[in-house]
Scaffold this active site. Structure first.
Site, PDB file in Angstrom:
ATOM      1  CG  HIS A   2      -0.265   0.224   2.497  1.00 47.74           C
ATOM      2  ND1 HIS A   2       0.210  -0.997   3.298  1.00 47.74           N
ATOM      3  CD2 HIS A   2       0.014   1.292   3.379  1.00 47.74           C
ATOM      4  CE1 HIS A   2       0.822  -0.402   4.235  1.00 47.74           C
ATOM      5  NE2 HIS A   2       0.703   0.631   4.284  1.00 47.74           N
ATOM      6  CG  HIS A  42       2.530   7.235  10.833  1.00 43.31           C
ATOM      7  ND1 HIS A  42       3.950   7.487  10.454  1.00 43.31           N
ATOM      8  CD2 HIS A  42       2.365   6.277   9.888  1.00 43.31           C
ATOM      9  CE1 HIS A  42       4.172   6.874   9.169  1.00 43.31           C
ATOM     10  NE2 HIS A  42       3.353   6.044   8.886  1.00 43.31           N
TER      11      HIS A  42
HETATM   12  O1  LIG Z   1       0.083  -2.646   8.429  1.00 45.73           O
HETATM   13  C1  LIG Z   1       1.051  -1.755   8.041  1.00 45.73           C
HETATM   14  O2  LIG Z   1       1.975  -2.522   7.807  1.00 45.73           O
HETATM   15  C2  LIG Z   1       1.046  -0.389   8.096  1.00 45.73           C
HETATM   16  C3  LIG Z   1       0.151   0.289   8.604  1.00 45.73           C
HETATM   17  C4  LIG Z   1       0.062   1.822   8.557  1.00 45.73           C
HETATM   18  C5  LIG Z   1      -1.052   2.632   9.261  1.00 45.73           C
HETATM   19  C6  LIG Z   1      -0.942   3.911   9.409  1.00 45.73           C
HETATM   20  C7  LIG Z   1      -0.101   4.728   8.663  1.00 45.73           C
HETATM   21  C8  LIG Z   1       0.913   3.918   7.687  1.00 45.73           C
HETATM   22  O3  LIG Z   1       1.753   4.629   6.874  1.00 45.73           O
HETATM   23  C9  LIG Z   1       1.083   2.545   7.644  1.00 45.73           C
HETATM   24  O4  LIG Z   1       2.043   2.031   6.892  1.00 45.73           O
HETATM   25 FE   FE2 Z   2       3.171   3.414   5.985  1.00 45.86          FE
END
Ligand SMILES: O=C(O)/C=C/c1cccc(O)c1O
Ligand code: FE2
Length: 314
Positions: free
Chosen positions: A115, A180
Site C-alpha cells: 500500500h 505516526h
Molecule cells: O499495516 C501496516 O503494515 C502499516 C500500517 C500503517 C498504518 C498507518 C499509516 C501507515 O503509513 C501505515 O503504513
Molecule cells: Fe506506512
C-alpha cells in the site's frame, strides 16, 4: 528541464476507518487537488519513492534503497494487485547513474510493492499502469537506518539523472509519514512467530494477512477513541518538516537521527525519508515552488496526514 512533485501520507486505513465526514472529505479534497496538479502537468514518467511494510522486503535481505526494474502490487488492504508499467531500460540507466555517483542501491527484477507505493498511484491515476513508473524503495520501517544525509544524496542523484531526460515530463512521488506509530512489528520486540514473518513473510495466507491487518484496523479504532498505547501524532514536528521541505534548503534535515525521530514522531516517522528523497530530487532541477499544502493530524488513519505538490520554478 523542470520536474514536478507530489508527496503524500498514505494510510491503509483509508478504506477501513470512519473519521468524521468533514475530515474524510478534507482528505479527499486534498487528493483531488493533487490529482488536478498531476493532470495539468501530464507526466510521461513517474519516479515513486515509497517504503514497504514487510510485504516486499524482509530481513533475509533488507537494503536501504532499491530500484525496481519490474514491480507488482501485492494487494494488501484492498489496494490494487498486479504489475506496474516499469520502463526497465530507463530504470537500469537510473541505477547505473546512481551507482556512478557513489550511492549504493540494490536493484530488483521482481519487486513487490504494498500500500505504501500503490496508494499514491491509485489516488493520482486510478490504476498502476496509467503512466510508466520506476519504483524506488526507501527503507522506512526496518532498522538499521542510513543517515538522512544519505537519503538526501540519493534523491539528488536521482534528480540529477531525471534532469537529463529532455523528452520526458517527470513527476516524483514521495509516499509516507508524517508522524505516526502504527503497530508495524519490530525485530527487537517480536516473538518467534512474528520474527519468522519479518525474516521471510512473502505470500502470506489470506488468514495471516487478515490477522495482521485486523490488528492495525483495531489499533486505529482504539487510537481514535483514546485507548491505544501507541505514540501520539506530533503536528508541530510534521509542520516544521513541511516548512523545511518547502524552503528549498534541505540541509537542516541532515541532523535528524532515527532515535530522535522515533522518540518525537513515532516508529514509522522514518517513512518521511521518501519525502526527503523526493524533494531532493526535485531540487536537483533548480529552485522550486510549493503549489499546494494540506495537513491534518488524523488519529483514525494513524497518520499525521500531509499532501504537498511542487514544481520547478519558472
Ligand atoms: O499495516 C501496516 O503494515 C502499516 C500500517 C500503517 C498504518 C498507518 C499509516 C501507515 O503509513 C501505515 O503504513
Ligand atoms: Fe506506512
Amino acid at each position: 528541464m523542470s520536474l514536478a512533485l507530489v508527496t503524500m501520507s498514505h494510510s491503509p486505513l483509508l478504506k477501513y476507518a470512519d473519521p468524521p465526514a468533514e475530515v474524510a472529505d478534507a482528505v479527499q479534497d486534498a487528493f483531488g487537488a493533487a490529482r488536478a496538479f498531476v493532470q495539468e502537468y501530464d507526466p510521461t514518467l513517474v519516479v515513486s519513492f515509497a517504503p514497504d511494510h514487510y510485504n516486499g522486503f524482509f530481513y533475509d535481505l533488507m537494503p536501504p534503497f532499491c530500484i525496481g526494474y519490474r514491480a507488482e502490487g501485492v494487494g494488501d488492504y484492498g489496494t490494487a494487485e498486479g504489475p506496474l508499467d516499469v520502463p526497465a531500460e530507463r530504470a537500469e540507466e537510473l541505477a547505473q547513474w546512481v551507482a556512478e555517483r557513489d550511492i549504493d542501491v540494490a536493484v530488483s527484477r521482481r519487486m513487490q510493492i504494498d500500500h505504501g507505493a500503490v496508494q499514491p498511484l491509485e489516488v493520482l491515476f486510478g490504476t498502476l499502469t496509467a503512466v510508466p513508473t520506476i519504483p524506488v524503495f526507501v527503507n522506512g520501517v526496518a532498522r538499521p537506518f542510513v543517515t538522512m544525509r544519505r537519503v538526501r544524496r540519493l534523491g539528488e542523484a536521482i534528480g540529477g539523472f531525471l534532469t537529463t531526460l529532455r523528452n520526458e515530463r517527470v513527476l516524483v512521488i514521495g509516499s509516507g509519514g508524517l508522524s505516526h506509530d502504527p503497530p508495524v512489528p519490530q525485530w527487537a520486540t517480536a516473538d518467534d512467530t512474528v520474527r519468522a514473518m519479518l525474516l521471510d513473510g512473502r505470500h502470506p495466507t489470506a488468514a495471516a494477512r487478515e490477522a495482521r491487518q485486523r490488528r492495525v484496523i483495531d489499533t486505529g479504532r482504539a487510537f481514535a477513541a483514546g485507548t491505544a498505547s501507541i505514540k501520539d501524532l506530533n503536528p508541530e514536528w510534521d509542520r516544521a518538516l513541511m516548512t523545511t521541505l518547502a524552503s528549498g534548503d534541505l540541509s537542516p534535515i541532515d541532523a535528524m537521527t532515527p532515535e530522535r525521530m522515533a522518540e518525537e514522531a513515532g516508529n514509522s516517522s522514518h517513512e518521511v525519508r521518501t519525502w526527503v528523497a523526493a524533494f531532493a530530487a526535485l531540487g536537483a532541477a533548480g529552485p522550486y515552488n510549493v503549489t499546494y499544502e494540506f495537513y491534518r493530524p488524523i488519529r483514525e488513519y494513524i497518520a499525521g496526514f500531509g499532501v504537498m505538490t511542487a514544481r520547478t520554478a519558472p
